[in-house]
Scaffold this active site. Structure first.
Site, mmCIF file in Angstrom:
data_model
loop_
_atom_site.group_PDB
_atom_site.id
_atom_site.type_symbol
_atom_site.label_atom_id
_atom_site.label_comp_id
_atom_site.label_asym_id
_atom_site.label_seq_id
_atom_site.Cartn_x
_atom_site.Cartn_y
_atom_site.Cartn_z
ATOM 1 N N GLN A 1 0.832 -1.213 0.000
ATOM 2 C CA GLN A 1 0.000 0.000 0.000
ATOM 3 C C GLN A 1 0.865 1.261 0.000
ATOM 4 O OE1 GLN A 1 -2.298 0.882 3.522
ATOM 5 N NE2 GLN A 1 -3.723 2.189 2.422
ATOM 6 N N ARG B 1 6.450 -9.747 -4.316
ATOM 7 C CA ARG B 1 5.443 -9.655 -5.398
ATOM 8 C C ARG B 1 5.902 -8.651 -6.436
ATOM 9 N NH1 ARG B 1 0.030 -7.448 -3.136
ATOM 10 N NH2 ARG B 1 1.243 -6.145 -1.731
ATOM 11 N N TYR C 1 1.841 -7.690 16.280
ATOM 12 C CA TYR C 1 2.276 -6.572 15.426
ATOM 13 C C TYR C 1 2.752 -5.404 16.295
ATOM 14 C CZ TYR C 1 1.612 -2.721 12.039
ATOM 15 O OH TYR C 1 1.775 -1.621 11.229
#
Ligand code: NAD
Ligand code: SER
Length: 318
Positions: free
Chosen positions: A16, A40, A142
């Site tokens: 993002q 990716r 996280y």
């Protein structure tokens, strides 16, 4: 300061933030001076790209040496919601990627950018106008990885002189790329579904207030702190950073000023507990005072830009 001799590596460039950051860095440094890298392939490819698993330490070293890298932006991470589904993997990726990059930066004198998050705070943190220095007891893996990462950044700066810089991003909202598995993702999904279906079911409750920021401001802040003179970057753990705060209900009301029939419903899931443990608003006065941070977007301006740009993008792909 930046210069034409700088060579920049962005790790996690297809995500993002990376998708927009790489575009902006290439406008500043030139396409060939900014190496994108990710597991990716990139969405848009206008410059060099290296496929990289950042946990392959030798591959990371080889790319840094091959391109004579002087700055690294480390964006590869597992985000809050996905992290809760695979805690050990989240810890492994989020911590080891940072430690590999900090070690390499120490050896090769590389400037590093690494983002922390509002997730580094926890339910015992003061919720409103959360100060820079406060109680930090995160409740997600996280969040642990962001808090531990902040301590490692400050440690490498103090012990080894590594020029590492960091921001505690709020939830980020942009139209050029999709969010990657966070608790704040609803605030991007809602725009897509408003335009496609005229309605949205939020996985956070109507009154959940969280700190958010438009992506353009986040990119400005990121490049701003990386270009600031070293002596102005006084906090080497991570700076608080604020845009504006809103609830799903308030965002829906803002969208309704552009799409009057838009409807929202609520079906909170496991992400509600994560959101409830995070601040509602952030005090970022140290970032403003030390290196001149100032956001440009508020809720209205962000909503308008999201709808205008997504509408054109969706018309193009039809
Ligand atoms: P994202 O999930 O959209 O992108 C992460 C990218 O990292 C993906 O393209 C993924 O393919 C890549 N990646 C994953 N594992 C990798 C590996 N082993 N090697 C190389 N690449 C790998 O995430 P994002 O939203 O762009 O976030 C970037 C950073 O900013 C993260 O550290 C995140 O914690 C932080 N952050 C983001 C937000 C937000 O709202 N987006 C808020 C706070 C902090
Ligand atoms: N937007 C991120 C998340 O929700 C915050 O770090 O995980």
């Amino acid at each position: 300061m930046t210069g034409s001799t700088d060579r920049v590596l962005v790790i996690g460039s297809s995500g993002q933030i990376g998708t927009e950051l790489v575009q902006r860095l290439r406008e500043i440094y030139g396409n060939d001076h900014v190496i994108a890298s990710d597991l990716r392939a990139p969405i848009v490819s206008e410059g060099p790209f290296e496929q990289l698993d950042v946990l392959n330490r030798q591959a990371l070293i080889d790319i840094v040496q091959k391109h004579k890298i002087t700055q690294i932006y480390l964006l590869a991470a597992v985000l809050s919601a996905t992290g809760e589904k695979n805690p050990m993997f989240a810890w492994d990726l989020n911590m080891n990627s940072l430690l590999y990059v900090l070690e390499l930066a120490k050896e090769e004198k590389i400037r590093v950018y690494w983002p922390s998050s509002i997730a580094a705070f926890g339910s015992n943190t003061p919720k409103n106008n959360t100060p820079q220095h406060t109680i930090m007891e995160p409740g997600t893996v996280y969040g642990f990885s962001k808090l531990a990462g902040e301590r490692w950044c400050e440690y490498y700066h103090q012990k080894f002189g590594v020029d590492v810089r960091s921001l505690r991003y709020p939830g980020l909202i942009g139209w050029k790329s999709a969010p990657g598995g966070g608790t704040t993702d609803y605030a991007v999904h809602i725009f897509h579904e408003a335009l496609e279906k005229g309605s949205y079911t939020s996985f956070l409750s109507a009154e959940t207030r969280l700190p958010m920021m438009y992506m353009s401001d986040a990119i400005d802040a990121t490049i701003g702190i990386m270009e600031a003179p070293a002596e102005k970057v006084k906090i080497r753990s991570s700076y608080n950073l604020a845009g504006f705060s809103f609830t799903p209900d308030e965002l829906a009301a803002e969208i309704r000023t552009f799409i009057p029939n838009f409807e929202i419903s609520y079906a909170p899931d496991f992400r509600q507990a994560i959101a409830d443990s995070w601040p509602a608003s952030i005090d970022d006065s140290p970032a403003r005072a030390d290196w001149g941070w100032m956001p440009n977007y508020d809720l209205r301006k962000m909503t308008e830009e999201m709808l205008v740009n997504l509408r054109s993008m969706k018309a193009l792909v039809k």
